[in-house]
Design a protein around this motif. Sequence first.
Motif, short mmCIF file in Angstrom:
data_model
loop_
_atom_site.label_atom_id
_atom_site.label_comp_id
_atom_site.label_asym_id
_atom_site.label_seq_id
_atom_site.Cartn_x
_atom_site.Cartn_y
_atom_site.Cartn_z
N GLU A 91 0.83 -1.21 0.00
CA GLU A 91 0.00 0.00 0.00
C GLU A 91 0.87 1.26 0.00
N ASN A 92 1.95 1.24 0.78
CA ASN A 92 2.85 2.38 0.80
C ASN A 92 3.55 2.56 -0.55
N VAL A 93 3.92 1.42 -1.14
CA VAL A 93 4.56 1.47 -2.46
C VAL A 93 3.59 2.02 -3.50
N ALA A 94 2.34 1.54 -3.46
CA ALA A 94 1.33 2.01 -4.41
C ALA A 94 1.08 3.50 -4.26
N THR A 95 1.02 3.98 -3.03
CA THR A 95 0.81 5.41 -2.80
C THR A 95 1.97 6.23 -3.33
N PHE A 96 3.21 5.73 -3.10
CA PHE A 96 4.39 6.43 -3.61
C PHE A 96 4.37 6.47 -5.14
N VAL A 97 4.06 5.34 -5.78
CA VAL A 97 4.02 5.29 -7.24
C VAL A 97 2.93 6.21 -7.78
N TRP B 126 1.78 9.09 -6.49
CA TRP B 126 2.21 10.49 -6.46
C TRP B 126 3.37 10.74 -7.42
N LEU B 127 4.24 9.76 -7.57
CA LEU B 127 5.36 9.91 -8.50
C LEU B 127 4.85 10.00 -9.94
N SER B 128 3.93 9.11 -10.31
CA SER B 128 3.38 9.14 -11.68
C SER B 128 2.55 10.40 -11.91
N ALA B 129 1.84 10.87 -10.86
CA ALA B 129 1.06 12.11 -10.99
C ALA B 129 2.00 13.29 -11.21
N LEU B 130 3.13 13.30 -10.51
CA LEU B 130 4.11 14.37 -10.68
C LEU B 130 4.71 14.33 -12.09
N ALA C 57 2.68 6.84 -21.03
CA ALA C 57 3.11 5.80 -20.09
C ALA C 57 2.77 6.21 -18.66
N SER C 58 2.95 7.49 -18.33
CA SER C 58 2.60 7.99 -16.99
C SER C 58 1.10 7.85 -16.73
N ILE C 59 0.30 8.12 -17.77
CA ILE C 59 -1.15 8.00 -17.62
C ILE C 59 -1.55 6.55 -17.35
N LEU C 60 -0.93 5.61 -18.06
CA LEU C 60 -1.26 4.20 -17.87
C LEU C 60 -0.87 3.73 -16.47
N VAL C 61 0.31 4.14 -16.01
CA VAL C 61 0.74 3.76 -14.66
C VAL C 61 -0.18 4.38 -13.61
N LEU C 62 -0.51 5.65 -13.80
CA LEU C 62 -1.39 6.34 -12.86
C LEU C 62 -2.76 5.69 -12.83
N SER D 50 -4.20 3.95 -9.52
CA SER D 50 -5.46 4.50 -9.03
C SER D 50 -6.49 3.41 -8.84
N GLY D 51 -6.54 2.49 -9.81
CA GLY D 51 -7.45 1.35 -9.68
C GLY D 51 -7.13 0.51 -8.46
N TRP D 52 -5.84 0.30 -8.19
CA TRP D 52 -5.44 -0.49 -7.04
C TRP D 52 -5.86 0.19 -5.74
N LEU D 53 -5.58 1.49 -5.63
CA LEU D 53 -5.89 2.22 -4.41
C LEU D 53 -7.40 2.30 -4.17
#
Length: 296
Positions: free
Chosen positions: A185-191, A193-197, A225-230, A234-237
């Motif tokens: 969950e912490n990793v997903a949250t970090f990813v 915000w990183l992808s959003a940035l 690629a950033s949109i796909l990761v985000l 987002s779906g996971w969270l």
Amino acid sequence: MIERFNFYDIYGHLLPGSALVAILWLPFAIGSGSLPVEKLSAAVIALGLAYIVGHILQTVATNVIPLNVEDAKKQMRVPSDVLLDPGDKSLTGKVKERLAARVLKEFAIDLEIASSGTGTDDISKRREDAFYQCRTFLILKKATVYTEQYEGLYALMRGLCSAFCIGGSYLVGWGASQCHAGQIENVATFVFWLSALCLAILASWSMSLNPFDPKRKDIDRYLSASILVLAMVSGWLLGHERAPLSPWITWGSAAAAFFAATRCYSSYRVYTVLFARSVWRDFAGFSAPGEAASKA
């Protein structure tokens, strides 16, 4: 070309945007058993949002999903250029000759149908100039029958391909949201915000460049690629915070979305060729009022 809201806006913007909005809402609709809009005002807002989303999709997809096709020498070139090569049989020799004569007469541009372009040489550039002038000519003369429809259809397929790719990534995130191992969950949250940035930086960088700057295509690829990761994170969270859904539904929907994306991409490639061929054929066969009679 598009002076008012018409079928192109519906095909190119509203329908792809609606598809993506519907996919993003799908897990919530399944979980709650309710439709996303139940009032007319909410439906109007949803359509407006879908239209805006569709515009954004097309802005990125135009630079990410290739328009070019492969010619006889394995070079990637736009269809309107390849169709005029002597080795391409999509247009008959008679049509090419008539087309070349009409373009030379109307615009003083030599299409050099006896030679093949390379995509970057003077022949290809002249053909590109002639193609857009022919399209504008046909529109002004109201002589287009299928041309604008094909353009609208390939824009629709390009937009839907993008919508299904993003939606599929989002659904993959929902499908994987039941994984609770370690610090995921912490990793997903970090990813997230990183992808959003990254998305914000790349979007700002892309908008600061000239629309025809070659660098913009590369930036938009990283942006996609950033949109796909985000979308996936987002779906996971979102799925992690809600009641679990049947894996058959989430993974099945994700597979269906990616399958639809491949089919839309295939149709997009077909319609781009049909669009170019339609412009050349319509212009070659166009007769101004009184022209046929004067020749007779």
